[in-house]
Design a protein around this motif. Sequence first.
Motif, PDB file in Angstrom:
ATOM      1  N   ASP A 196      -5.509   3.284  -5.698  1.00 41.52           N
ATOM      2  CA  ASP A 196      -5.465   4.391  -4.735  1.00 41.52           C
ATOM      3  C   ASP A 196      -4.807   4.003  -3.421  1.00 41.52           C
ATOM      4  O   ASP A 196      -4.774   4.789  -2.477  1.00 41.52           O
ATOM      5  CB  ASP A 196      -6.883   4.919  -4.472  1.00 41.52           C
ATOM      6  CG  ASP A 196      -7.814   3.869  -3.857  1.00 41.52           C
ATOM      7  OD1 ASP A 196      -7.358   2.729  -3.609  1.00 41.52           O
ATOM      8  OD2 ASP A 196      -8.993   4.188  -3.619  1.00 41.52           O
ATOM      9  N   GLY A 197      -4.300   2.757  -3.353  1.00 40.00           N
ATOM     10  CA  GLY A 197      -3.634   2.293  -2.141  1.00 40.00           C
ATOM     11  C   GLY A 197      -4.563   1.643  -1.140  1.00 40.00           C
ATOM     12  O   GLY A 197      -4.100   1.142  -0.107  1.00 40.00           O
ATOM     13  N   SER A 198      -5.847   1.630  -1.413  1.00 32.72           N
ATOM     14  CA  SER A 198      -6.776   0.958  -0.502  1.00 32.72           C
ATOM     15  C   SER A 198      -6.651  -0.550  -0.655  1.00 32.72           C
ATOM     16  O   SER A 198      -6.188  -1.063  -1.677  1.00 32.72           O
ATOM     17  CB  SER A 198      -8.211   1.406  -0.773  1.00 32.72           C
ATOM     18  OG  SER A 198      -8.610   1.026  -2.081  1.00 32.72           O
ATOM     19  N   ARG A 199      -7.099  -1.261   0.356  1.00 35.44           N
ATOM     20  CA  ARG A 199      -7.002  -2.718   0.354  1.00 35.44           C
ATOM     21  C   ARG A 199      -8.407  -3.307   0.481  1.00 35.44           C
ATOM     22  O   ARG A 199      -9.178  -2.905   1.347  1.00 35.44           O
ATOM     23  CB  ARG A 199      -6.123  -3.189   1.517  1.00 35.44           C
ATOM     24  CG  ARG A 199      -5.888  -4.683   1.553  1.00 35.44           C
ATOM     25  CD  ARG A 199      -4.818  -5.114   2.544  1.00 35.44           C
ATOM     26  NE  ARG A 199      -4.552  -4.213   3.647  1.00 35.44           N
ATOM     27  CZ  ARG A 199      -3.855  -4.549   4.733  1.00 35.44           C
ATOM     28  NH1 ARG A 199      -3.369  -5.779   4.858  1.00 35.44           N
ATOM     29  NH2 ARG A 199      -3.652  -3.688   5.687  1.00 35.44           N
ATOM     30  N   VAL A 200      -8.726  -4.274  -0.402  1.00 32.21           N
ATOM     31  CA  VAL A 200     -10.050  -4.887  -0.378  1.00 32.21           C
ATOM     32  C   VAL A 200      -9.904  -6.402  -0.392  1.00 32.21           C
ATOM     33  O   VAL A 200      -8.923  -6.947  -0.896  1.00 32.21           O
ATOM     34  CB  VAL A 200     -10.916  -4.440  -1.572  1.00 32.21           C
ATOM     35  CG1 VAL A 200     -11.125  -2.938  -1.567  1.00 32.21           C
ATOM     36  CG2 VAL A 200     -10.317  -4.896  -2.897  1.00 32.21           C
ATOM     37  N   GLU A 211      -6.953 -10.899  -1.537  1.00 31.07           N
ATOM     38  CA  GLU A 211      -6.749  -9.577  -0.951  1.00 31.07           C
ATOM     39  C   GLU A 211      -6.010  -8.755  -1.996  1.00 31.07           C
ATOM     40  O   GLU A 211      -4.977  -9.192  -2.511  1.00 31.07           O
ATOM     41  CB  GLU A 211      -5.923  -9.682   0.324  1.00 31.07           C
ATOM     42  CG  GLU A 211      -5.609  -8.345   0.970  1.00 31.07           C
ATOM     43  CD  GLU A 211      -4.639  -8.485   2.140  1.00 31.07           C
ATOM     44  OE1 GLU A 211      -5.100  -8.425   3.296  1.00 31.07           O
ATOM     45  OE2 GLU A 211      -3.427  -8.662   1.880  1.00 31.07           O
ATOM     46  N   VAL A 240      -4.600  -4.830  -3.304  1.00 29.73           N
ATOM     47  CA  VAL A 240      -4.316  -3.412  -3.110  1.00 29.73           C
ATOM     48  C   VAL A 240      -4.632  -2.698  -4.423  1.00 29.73           C
ATOM     49  O   VAL A 240      -4.063  -3.018  -5.469  1.00 29.73           O
ATOM     50  CB  VAL A 240      -2.859  -3.168  -2.704  1.00 29.73           C
ATOM     51  CG1 VAL A 240      -2.550  -1.671  -2.666  1.00 29.73           C
ATOM     52  CG2 VAL A 240      -2.583  -3.795  -1.338  1.00 29.73           C
ATOM     53  N   GLU A 251     -17.187  -7.687  -3.434  1.00 26.99           N
ATOM     54  CA  GLU A 251     -16.576  -7.123  -4.644  1.00 26.99           C
ATOM     55  C   GLU A 251     -16.606  -8.150  -5.780  1.00 26.99           C
ATOM     56  O   GLU A 251     -15.585  -8.501  -6.370  1.00 26.99           O
ATOM     57  CB  GLU A 251     -15.128  -6.682  -4.359  1.00 26.99           C
ATOM     58  CG  GLU A 251     -14.970  -5.718  -3.212  1.00 26.99           C
ATOM     59  CD  GLU A 251     -15.506  -4.331  -3.536  1.00 26.99           C
ATOM     60  OE1 GLU A 251     -15.723  -4.043  -4.728  1.00 26.99           O
ATOM     61  OE2 GLU A 251     -15.713  -3.546  -2.597  1.00 26.99           O
ATOM     62  N   ARG A 297       0.923   4.078  -3.045  1.00 24.79           N
ATOM     63  CA  ARG A 297       0.578   5.474  -2.767  1.00 24.79           C
ATOM     64  C   ARG A 297       1.736   6.406  -3.109  1.00 24.79           C
ATOM     65  O   ARG A 297       1.531   7.475  -3.707  1.00 24.79           O
ATOM     66  CB  ARG A 297       0.195   5.618  -1.297  1.00 24.79           C
ATOM     67  CG  ARG A 297      -1.176   5.027  -0.970  1.00 24.79           C
ATOM     68  CD  ARG A 297      -1.429   4.991   0.509  1.00 24.79           C
ATOM     69  NE  ARG A 297      -2.766   4.469   0.822  1.00 24.79           N
ATOM     70  CZ  ARG A 297      -3.064   3.812   1.922  1.00 24.79           C
ATOM     71  NH1 ARG A 297      -2.127   3.580   2.844  1.00 24.79           N
ATOM     72  NH2 ARG A 297      -4.299   3.363   2.128  1.00 24.79           N
ATOM     73  N   GLN A 323       0.824  -1.204   0.000  1.00 26.48           N
ATOM     74  CA  GLN A 323       0.000   0.000   0.000  1.00 26.48           C
ATOM     75  C   GLN A 323       0.860   1.257   0.000  1.00 26.48           C
ATOM     76  O   GLN A 323       0.596   2.206  -0.750  1.00 26.48           O
ATOM     77  CB  GLN A 323      -0.919   0.008   1.227  1.00 26.48           C
ATOM     78  CG  GLN A 323      -2.020  -1.039   1.186  1.00 26.48           C
ATOM     79  CD  GLN A 323      -2.880  -1.007   2.431  1.00 26.48           C
ATOM     80  OE1 GLN A 323      -2.508  -1.566   3.457  1.00 26.48           O
ATOM     81  NE2 GLN A 323      -4.025  -0.330   2.338  1.00 26.48           N
TER      82      GLN A 323
END
Length: 466
Positions: free
Chosen positions: A168-172, A163, A165, A179, A57, A53
């Motif tokens: 935008d650097g977000s993690r889902v 998982e 990244v 998702e 970013r 992340q």
Amino acid sequence: MSAALLADLRSTISSSRVLTGGPEYVSSVTLFNAAVDIRPAVIVRCATAADVQAAVRAAGEHGVPVSVRGGGHDFWGRALRSGGLVIDLAEMRGVRVDADRRVAAVEGGALSSDVVAAAERVGLTAVTGTAGAVGMVGITLGGGYGPLTGRFGLAADNLLGAEVVLADGSRVDTDAEHEPDLFWALRGGGGNFGVVTSARIRLHPVPTVVTGTIFYPISQASRVLADLGEILQGGPDELTVDVGLLPGADGAPAVYVAPTWSGNLDEGAAENGPVHALTRLGTPLLVDIGRPARSAGLAATDAMFPVGRMGAIRSRNISGISASITDVLVQGAQAFTSPFSAILLHQFHGAAARVPLDSTAFGRREPHQMAELISLWEKGDDIAGDGDGGARHLRWVEQLHAALEPFSLPGGYVNFLGPETPDQVARSYGPNTERLLAIKSAVDPDSVFVGTPLPSDAPGTASPTF
């Protein structure tokens, strides 16, 4: 290299893992294909998803292009970008196996051999390709043909969740319920949607198979491939067969048959069984059939295709092995320019062909053969002989690729497609193209991640995104 970027990275990631030179940098930019010579500005050896992340970013804030290095096996070297920031996952190779649920939690840098070795310890295995040194996540994202495809589907069909990244650097976390569009795209859409820092993979109770190699003289190619084609057309899911043409020990090309039986071992190994039937297609030069652990087969392929040779690859999908295609393949083999090159056909059938086309991003579900055309040569050979810098090796693979075009299905296998074949890229996802590009626009509108080429929006054209 921006001092501000380095300061930003080193404020959150250990300085020892932010590399701009030195032996570890050289190690990270050394890939399977020695013909690749790309020098990124900085390598970030990530140890955690948080490191990933931070790297994503920082690259975004400083306008630096990003690439992701897993196994480093891609022929185009897309793990690296000139002047870019490489997210190197070599330190993220952990594999945790839940034997009761038959699931492996795999970190983003794990190799196929890492996953198979961990699964074997509890009597299980994973669906992989034929080589162990390939990154498990990378092959899965692009599809993943392999010796268990007939029984268990593609590697992508065995992805249960991931998982990721995002740009935008977000993690889902994504799976069939969370998702779901992203999960759909990850199964065959390539490494174009984010950095997969971990994946959950379905395992199977088949640690040992009946497999091996059978070689026939090139003079028997027409008979062997014709009879083999008939056998494969109605063959069981448990039997998946790779077939091809390789330079033999004496320099002459030979027909290569590599069956894998993933069903009952005694049935598969019987003299009158499905595997040994393939030893009677002609008069073989060599028969080597046994019951090895799957890890042994992966290691054998790695030994056959070691890191450090120069190379190029092209690919076609063909519906079957006709007499006309056999003639093209034999002529190609007789024109080998190197003792390390190969023509391989990977069988797609059974369970993989029964998956609905629209249920994953992977763009072709009817039975076919994926032709892998590999030109490999030693480093010194690119300046030997006619001194053309390896151009004769490239001409060989391009000429064979062109000769197969009249017999080929639209599109191709995205893990083996590059900028030289925009027509194949444009048609590789078929009716899944529109949805795939919509998901790409939603999760990565600026095309930060460019793992494999994607079609453009314009019908019939393609613009590789790397």
